[in-house]
Design a protein around this motif. Structure first.
Motif, PDB file in Angstrom:
ATOM      1  N   ILE A 102     -71.646 121.125   0.479  1.00 15.11           N
ATOM      2  CA  ILE A 102     -72.200 122.284   1.084  1.00 15.11           C
ATOM      3  C   ILE A 102     -71.050 123.359   1.534  1.00 15.11           C
ATOM      4  CG2 ILE A 102     -74.342 121.115   1.718  1.00 15.11           C
ATOM      5  CD1 ILE A 102     -73.196 121.449   4.502  1.00 15.11           C
ATOM      6  N   ALA A 103     -71.559 124.655   1.730  1.00 23.00           N
ATOM      7  CA  ALA A 103     -70.516 125.615   2.399  1.00 23.00           C
ATOM      8  C   ALA A 103     -70.781 125.434   3.646  1.00 23.00           C
ATOM      9  CB  ALA A 103     -70.984 126.967   1.616  1.00 23.00           C
ATOM     10  N   LEU A 104     -69.625 125.760   4.389  1.00 26.39           N
ATOM     11  CA  LEU A 104     -69.552 125.500   5.685  1.00 26.39           C
ATOM     12  C   LEU A 104     -70.501 126.525   6.352  1.00 26.39           C
ATOM     13  CD1 LEU A 104     -66.588 125.333   8.078  1.00 26.39           C
ATOM     14  CD2 LEU A 104     -67.994 127.070   8.624  1.00 26.39           C
ATOM     15  N   ARG A 105     -70.696 127.696   5.960  1.00 22.25           N
ATOM     16  CA  ARG A 105     -71.682 128.618   6.534  1.00 22.25           C
ATOM     17  C   ARG A 105     -73.242 128.175   6.550  1.00 22.25           C
ATOM     18  NH1 ARG A 105     -71.357 130.785   0.997  1.00 22.25           N
ATOM     19  NH2 ARG A 105     -69.650 132.149   1.591  1.00 22.25           N
ATOM     20  N   ASP A 106     -73.284 127.157   5.705  1.00 23.50           N
ATOM     21  CA  ASP A 106     -74.643 126.425   5.742  1.00 23.50           C
ATOM     22  C   ASP A 106     -74.877 125.303   6.712  1.00 23.50           C
ATOM     23  OD1 ASP A 106     -75.442 128.453   3.762  1.00 23.50           O
ATOM     24  OD2 ASP A 106     -74.790 127.142   2.136  1.00 23.50           O
ATOM     25  N   ILE A 107     -73.950 124.740   7.234  1.00 23.91           N
ATOM     26  CA  ILE A 107     -74.181 123.595   8.212  1.00 23.91           C
ATOM     27  C   ILE A 107     -75.224 123.654   9.027  1.00 23.91           C
ATOM     28  CG2 ILE A 107     -72.348 124.438   9.852  1.00 23.91           C
ATOM     29  CD1 ILE A 107     -71.466 121.540   9.633  1.00 23.91           C
ATOM     30  N   GLY A 108     -75.539 124.747   9.459  1.00 26.98           N
ATOM     31  CA  GLY A 108     -76.632 124.920  10.566  1.00 26.98           C
ATOM     32  C   GLY A 108     -78.080 125.032   9.887  1.00 26.98           C
ATOM     33  N   LYS A 109     -78.111 124.829   8.571  1.00 21.90           N
ATOM     34  CA  LYS A 109     -79.426 124.676   7.782  1.00 21.90           C
ATOM     35  C   LYS A 109     -79.728 123.257   7.606  1.00 21.90           C
ATOM     36  CE  LYS A 109     -78.473 128.865   5.380  1.00 21.90           C
ATOM     37  NZ  LYS A 109     -78.410 129.640   4.015  1.00 21.90           N
ATOM     38  N   ARG A 110     -79.041 122.480   7.727  1.00 28.51           N
ATOM     39  CA  ARG A 110     -79.091 120.996   7.445  1.00 28.51           C
ATOM     40  C   ARG A 110     -79.888 120.241   8.573  1.00 28.51           C
ATOM     41  NH1 ARG A 110     -77.597 119.470   2.674  1.00 28.51           N
ATOM     42  NH2 ARG A 110     -77.443 117.572   2.969  1.00 28.51           N
ATOM     43  N   GLY A 111     -80.242 120.913   9.723  1.00 31.70           N
ATOM     44  CA  GLY A 111     -81.085 120.301  10.813  1.00 31.70           C
ATOM     45  C   GLY A 111     -80.416 119.142  11.332  1.00 31.70           C
ATOM     46  N   TRP A 112     -79.189 119.175  11.438  1.00 35.11           N
ATOM     47  CA  TRP A 112     -78.586 117.881  11.875  1.00 35.11           C
ATOM     48  C   TRP A 112     -78.774 117.995  13.602  1.00 35.11           C
ATOM     49  CZ3 TRP A 112     -73.386 118.438   8.578  1.00 35.11           C
ATOM     50  CH2 TRP A 112     -73.697 117.904   7.305  1.00 35.11           C
ATOM     51  N   ASN A 113     -78.457 116.708  14.083  1.00 31.82           N
ATOM     52  CA  ASN A 113     -78.444 116.487  15.620  1.00 31.82           C
ATOM     53  C   ASN A 113     -77.575 115.433  16.067  1.00 31.82           C
ATOM     54  OD1 ASN A 113     -79.658 115.186  18.332  1.00 31.82           O
ATOM     55  ND2 ASN A 113     -80.348 117.255  18.280  1.00 31.82           N
ATOM     56  N   VAL A 114     -76.724 115.762  16.916  1.00 30.72           N
ATOM     57  CA  VAL A 114     -75.659 114.765  17.322  1.00 30.72           C
ATOM     58  C   VAL A 114     -76.345 113.454  17.800  1.00 30.72           C
ATOM     59  CG1 VAL A 114     -73.624 114.077  18.592  1.00 30.72           C
ATOM     60  CG2 VAL A 114     -73.974 116.277  17.471  1.00 30.72           C
ATOM     61  N   LEU A 115     -77.490 113.587  18.628  1.00 29.03           N
ATOM     62  CA  LEU A 115     -78.075 112.463  19.600  1.00 29.03           C
ATOM     63  C   LEU A 115     -78.679 111.426  18.591  1.00 29.03           C
ATOM     64  CD1 LEU A 115     -78.973 114.390  22.722  1.00 29.03           C
ATOM     65  CD2 LEU A 115     -76.794 113.346  21.985  1.00 29.03           C
ATOM     66  N   ARG A 116     -79.273 112.416  17.381  1.00 32.13           N
ATOM     67  CA  ARG A 116     -80.053 111.541  16.560  1.00 32.13           C
ATOM     68  C   ARG A 116     -79.270 110.809  15.520  1.00 32.13           C
ATOM     69  NH1 ARG A 116     -83.445 116.336  15.622  1.00 32.13           N
ATOM     70  NH2 ARG A 116     -82.412 116.476  13.487  1.00 32.13           N
ATOM     71  N   GLU A 117     -77.726 110.667  15.600  1.00 28.98           N
ATOM     72  CA  GLU A 117     -76.927 109.898  14.775  1.00 28.98           C
ATOM     73  C   GLU A 117     -76.806 110.523  13.625  1.00 28.98           C
ATOM     74  OE1 GLU A 117     -76.282 105.812  16.013  1.00 28.98           O
ATOM     75  OE2 GLU A 117     -78.408 106.123  16.035  1.00 28.98           O
ATOM     76  N   ASP A 118     -77.057 111.986  13.250  1.00 26.07           N
ATOM     77  CA  ASP A 118     -76.968 112.605  11.855  1.00 26.07           C
ATOM     78  C   ASP A 118     -75.526 112.764  11.448  1.00 26.07           C
ATOM     79  OD1 ASP A 118     -79.670 112.873  11.457  1.00 26.07           O
ATOM     80  OD2 ASP A 118     -79.693 114.733  12.867  1.00 26.07           O
ATOM     81  N   LEU A 119     -74.640 112.587  12.559  1.00 25.05           N
ATOM     82  CA  LEU A 119     -73.271 112.716  12.118  1.00 25.05           C
ATOM     83  C   LEU A 119     -72.605 111.392  12.565  1.00 25.05           C
ATOM     84  CD1 LEU A 119     -72.133 116.000  13.536  1.00 25.05           C
ATOM     85  CD2 LEU A 119     -72.879 115.647  11.441  1.00 25.05           C
ATOM     86  N   PRO A 120     -71.464 111.051  11.793  1.00 30.69           N
ATOM     87  CA  PRO A 120     -70.626 109.717  12.134  1.00 30.69           C
ATOM     88  C   PRO A 120     -69.703 110.189  13.271  1.00 30.69           C
ATOM     89  CG  PRO A 120     -69.695 110.847  10.235  1.00 30.69           C
ATOM     90  CD  PRO A 120     -71.006 111.692  10.542  1.00 30.69           C
ATOM     91  N   LEU A 121     -69.605 108.933  14.102  1.00 32.95           N
ATOM     92  CA  LEU A 121     -68.867 109.061  15.403  1.00 32.95           C
ATOM     93  C   LEU A 121     -67.313 108.271  15.065  1.00 32.95           C
ATOM     94  CD1 LEU A 121     -71.161 108.735  17.891  1.00 32.95           C
ATOM     95  CD2 LEU A 121     -70.746 110.762  16.755  1.00 32.95           C
ATOM     96  N   PRO A 122     -66.375 108.922  15.590  1.00 34.84           N
ATOM     97  CA  PRO A 122     -66.123 110.141  16.628  1.00 34.84           C
ATOM     98  C   PRO A 122     -66.378 111.387  15.779  1.00 34.84           C
ATOM     99  CG  PRO A 122     -64.044 109.284  15.958  1.00 34.84           C
ATOM    100  CD  PRO A 122     -64.947 108.313  15.248  1.00 34.84           C
ATOM    101  N   ALA A 123     -66.922 112.488  16.674  1.00 29.85           N
ATOM    102  CA  ALA A 123     -67.194 113.661  16.349  1.00 29.85           C
ATOM    103  C   ALA A 123     -66.751 114.552  17.606  1.00 29.85           C
ATOM    104  CB  ALA A 123     -68.693 113.866  15.967  1.00 29.85           C
ATOM    105  N   ALA A 124     -65.935 115.553  17.151  1.00 28.89           N
ATOM    106  CA  ALA A 124     -65.630 116.775  18.002  1.00 28.89           C
ATOM    107  C   ALA A 124     -66.660 117.740  17.889  1.00 28.89           C
ATOM    108  CB  ALA A 124     -64.316 117.289  17.927  1.00 28.89           C
ATOM    109  N   VAL A 125     -67.212 118.034  18.895  1.00 30.70           N
ATOM    110  CA  VAL A 125     -68.188 119.198  19.074  1.00 30.70           C
ATOM    111  C   VAL A 125     -67.808 120.447  20.115  1.00 30.70           C
ATOM    112  CG1 VAL A 125     -70.067 117.776  18.224  1.00 30.70           C
ATOM    113  CG2 VAL A 125     -69.756 118.193  20.623  1.00 30.70           C
ATOM    114  N   MET A 126     -68.593 121.815  19.880  1.00 28.44           N
ATOM    115  CA  MET A 126     -68.116 122.609  20.838  1.00 28.44           C
ATOM    116  C   MET A 126     -69.650 122.940  21.130  1.00 28.44           C
ATOM    117  SD  MET A 126     -64.860 125.029  20.080  1.00 28.44           S
ATOM    118  CE  MET A 126     -65.547 125.673  18.435  1.00 28.44           C
ATOM    119  N   ARG A 127     -69.775 123.193  22.606  1.00 32.97           N
ATOM    120  CA  ARG A 127     -71.139 123.645  23.077  1.00 32.97           C
ATOM    121  C   ARG A 127     -71.028 125.032  22.958  1.00 32.97           C
ATOM    122  NH1 ARG A 127     -72.834 122.880  27.854  1.00 32.97           N
ATOM    123  NH2 ARG A 127     -70.638 122.754  28.584  1.00 32.97           N
ATOM    124  N   GLU A 128     -71.913 125.794  22.183  1.00 33.32           N
ATOM    125  CA  GLU A 128     -72.101 127.317  22.044  1.00 33.32           C
ATOM    126  C   GLU A 128     -72.325 127.897  23.293  1.00 33.32           C
ATOM    127  OE1 GLU A 128     -72.314 131.156  20.989  1.00 33.32           O
ATOM    128  OE2 GLU A 128     -71.619 129.565  19.913  1.00 33.32           O
TER     129      GLU A 128
END
Length: 438
Positions: A28-54
């Motif tokens: 997918i294009a990076l611009r579309d990542i927000g459309k995936r509906g992912w949530n870190v706490l639901r384990e939609d991403l593998p860990l480790p994962a670096a995140v920034m809080r908007e």
């Protein structure tokens, strides 16, 4: 006219080969990542994962704007912190006077995406790098470039390359002052003035535009001692500027006075803001880490800044930690110890070990409301490439599979471990992502 253009970054293909992305991800294009509906706490991403809080990024940007308005200073945030043109663009939109870079490699990245005013807070050495600067200045008349010089030898090299390249406008240079045992920079007033006179003699190929330095290495065990040493160094930089002004060594335009990492920028605004010279002065801070802050060293340094300047409390709550690295508990092999899935390849450790902030036991329906703090009795004692050694009390609730968020110390050396970092809202929904270029 070149303008900032992030199209190529937004089109960058995310797939399972990109660290932090799921293994079942079709490109997918990076611009579309927000459309995936992912949530870190639901384990939609593998860990480790670096995140920034908007929300923290926005808070820090607004706080720094208020500080700059109160002091009359400008900022050229150091791009080496994040090496993310998306964040550079955000900082420019927020009013940054320029973007600082630390090497010609970083300059090339910034120019690739159309950044116009760039300050190389370093010496550009080597024929290939020097010729690149000259050719870029020739190709793009709107390119507003500044760099540090600290020797007559470098002045001669730069002027020769500009002359041989038939550059029709001067390279704008800033005399760098330094200190014994430090990094680059002239060690004495006499040396600095000799370099400034050489720049003047190199007209029309070079133009002296200001004086600068970096005070961040002048740290002492006691905050008062640090402040005193930094004050002395800033006085030295002003002495250089005043000497250049008396001898009429500056080129056309305002005089630029620049220093200020993310530790002592209040002392810089206090000293430079009171300077009086024969023409207008622009005070330029180069704080790089303000936009993300951290959970350890910069927390302590900001409290020292508050102690020196009680008025900053009028600006509202201070900077917040925006950057976190999440990991799983993967083993409880012995009493008093847990191993987690994060290591030197994922998180900074040069300034201080990571700080466990909060934890969560994943499961159906979990939300940010289920996050629980981790007390100071949980301490990182070491890192391997992919493992974190966590000392825990006998009463620790942590179990294999639990998720732990770590705060970091020194953002620079966490950013450089991630090609892509997800940006999340306060519920840990992934809303966007930034790409880095280290």
């Amino acid at each position: 006219m070149t303008t900032i253009d992030l199209t190529a970054i937004e089109a960058f293909a995310l797939d399972r080969t990109v660290k932090g992305m799921p293994g079942d991800l079709s490109p997918i294009a990076l611009r579309d990542i927000g459309k995936r509906g992912w949530n870190v706490l639901r384990e939609d991403l593998p860990l480790p994962a670096a995140v920034m809080r908007e929300s923290a990024i926005a808070h820090n940007s607004a706080w720094m704007r208020r500080y700059l308005e109160a002091t009359g200073a400008d900022i050229a945030p150091h791009g080496k912190t994040t090496m993310s043109p998306q964040l550079f663009a955000r900082q420019v939109k927020d009013g940054a006077w320029a973007i600082t870079i630390g090497s010609v490699e970083q300059l090339q990245v910034a120019r690739q995406f159309g950044f116009q005013r760039l300050l190389l807070a370093n010496q550009p050495v080597g024929a290939k790098s020097q010729r690149y600067i000259v050719e870029e200045l020739k190709r793009h008349k709107q390119f507003d470039f500044y760099c540090f010089v600290d020797s007559v030898d470098l002045v001669r090299q730069l002027s020769a390359v500009a002359r041989d390249g038939k550059l029709d406008r001067p390279i704008q240079v800033i005399i760098e002052g330094g200190f014994a045992g430090g990094r680059t920079g002239c060690r004495t007033l006499e040396e600095a003035l000799a370099v400034a006179r050489a720049v003047k003699a190199a007209t029309p190929y070079l133009s002296l535009r200001g004086v600068g330095g970096y005070e961040g290495l002048l740290r002492r065990p006691a905050p008062d001692e640090s402040a005193k040493v930094v004050d002395g160094f800033l006085t030295f930089l002003l002495d250089i500027a005043l000497g250049c002004d008396r001898e009429d060594l500056f080129g056309d335009g305002e005089i630029i006075l620049t220093a200020g990492g993310t530790v002592f920028y209040d002392l810089v605004t206090r000293h430079f803001g009171a300077a009086k010279m024969s023409r207008p002065i622009r005070v330029v801070l180069r704080c790089g880490c303000y936009i993300t802050h951290d959970s350890a060293s910069y927390v302590a340094h900001f409290e020292q800044l508050r102690a020196r300047n009680g008025w900053v409390d009028d600006l509202g709550p201070g900077p917040q930690a925006a950057l976190e690295v999440w990991a799983y508990v993967q083993s409880r092999p012995e009493p008093g110890k847990a191993l987690l899935t994060v290591g030197r390849r994922d998180i900074s450790f040069d300034s201080a070990m990571p700080t466990p902030l909060k934890w969560l036991r994943p499961g159906p329906g979990v939300t940010a409301a289920d996050l629980r703090p981790i007390g100071p009795d949980h301490v990182v004692t070491g890192l391997n490439d992919q493992h974190c050694h966590l000392k825990i009390p006998d009463t620790s609730p942590l179990a294999v599979g639990d998720m732990v968020a770590f705060g970091i110390s020194h953002p620079c050396t966490t950013f450089d471990k991630w090609q892509v970092i997800s940006v999340v809202d306060d519920d840990y929904n992934v809303v966007s992502a930034i790409r880095t270029f280290f």
